[in-house]
Scaffold this motif. Structure first.
Motif: not given
Length: 278
Positions: A180-209
């Motif tokens: 859903x659109x960010x503007x009313x996502x929180x409204x649609x999640x009311x009453x839900x148990x928030x216990x999971x997330x999905x993330x995206x990111x990049x990392x530096x090109x170095x050992x162990x990052x």
């Protein structure tokens, strides 16, 4: 009434998922021919929701959909894991021996490979959507042609089911995201148990990052349920990571994000929502 975009024709698995996830609620589904079209329709009307297939236990991740979601202003508000049972369906009055051509989405054909090998007289033809193939057979009155689709689609378009549960792997599930659109996502999640997330990111090109990031998540007692990497176009040997985390303490989860942010780039929370449990 909730209006929900789906990829595919009425009767497809996206359609079935929308009705099952919002069971008991009045909904209207809006059919889109492709995922690109679906996101364009979503962007044009902020009141719309969407169902989005993100991974399948046989075919793997739908990589394009990870990117479409990341580049959008949409947020995940829920998930649904649906058992995918494929059937062979054709116009009434026919048997399996009458079928000379079978048409379906390429992934559905792949999922039913063992069954199709047992019937070499059936020529495989790729279509754009499982339910759409069933619809076309009914509309064009195509005898001798069958669709691989769900029972829901077969019954919707008046086809007989000649064989069911024909997928090779009976542990065939697709995980769908509800967006859903960010503007009313929180409204649609009311009453839900928030216990999971999905993330995206990049990392530096170095050992162990990556190891450093995962160590921090482990320290905060987060469970990594999925990790997916995609190469970044134009940046040789650099990757964008998509991860899913589950947690029992939301405060500790948010602390972990603060701890990892100095180590990562291009960070985005794709959604925080309730984990699906059947």
């Amino acid at each position: 009434m909730k209006r929900i975009t789906i990829q595919g024709e009425a009767g497809c698995f996206h359609d079935a998922t929308a009705h099952e996830y919002f069971h008991g609620e009045a909904i209207e589904t809006i059919a889109c021919a492709s995922f690109d079209e679906m996101f364009n329709v979503l962007h044009s009307d902020t009141s719309l929701l969407g169902t989005l297939a993100i991974e399948n236990t046989i075919a793997g991740s739908l990589l394009q959909n990870h990117e479409l979601l990341r580049m959008s202003d949409l947020s995940i508000i829920g998930e649904y894991k649906k058992y995918i049972s494929q059937s062979l369906a054709a116009l009434p009055g026919q048997s399996i021996s009458d079928i000379k051509e079978v048409i379906s989405h390429p992934i559905a054909l792949m999922q039913c490979e063992s069954f199709l090998k047992q019937h070499p007289q059936m020529k495989m033809v790729e279509g754009y959507d499982t339910a759409g193939c069933a619809k076309d057979i009914a509309a064009n009155k195509q005898m001798g042609t069958a669709a691989i689709c769900g029972n829901y689609a077969a019954h919707l378009y008046g086809l007989d089911v000649l064989a069911e549960d024909i997928q090779t792997n009976k542990r065939n599930f697709t995980r769908f995201l509800i967006i859903a659109h960010n503007d009313f996502a929180n409204e649609l999640k009311k009453g839900k148990q928030i216990n999971k997330s999905s993330l995206a990111f990049t990392l530096p090109h170095e050992n162990g990052s990556l190891s450093k990031v995962l160590t921090i998540f482990s320290f905060y007692n987060l469970n990594l349920t999925k990790i997916q990497s995609l190469p970044i176009i134009g940046r040789e040997w650099e990757y964008r990571f998509y991860i899913d985390l589950t947690f029992s303490d939301y405060h500790r989860y948010r602390q972990s994000l603060d701890a990892v942010r100095p180590l990562i780039n291009d960070f985005k929370i794709l959604g925080e929502y309730e984990e699906y449990n059947d």
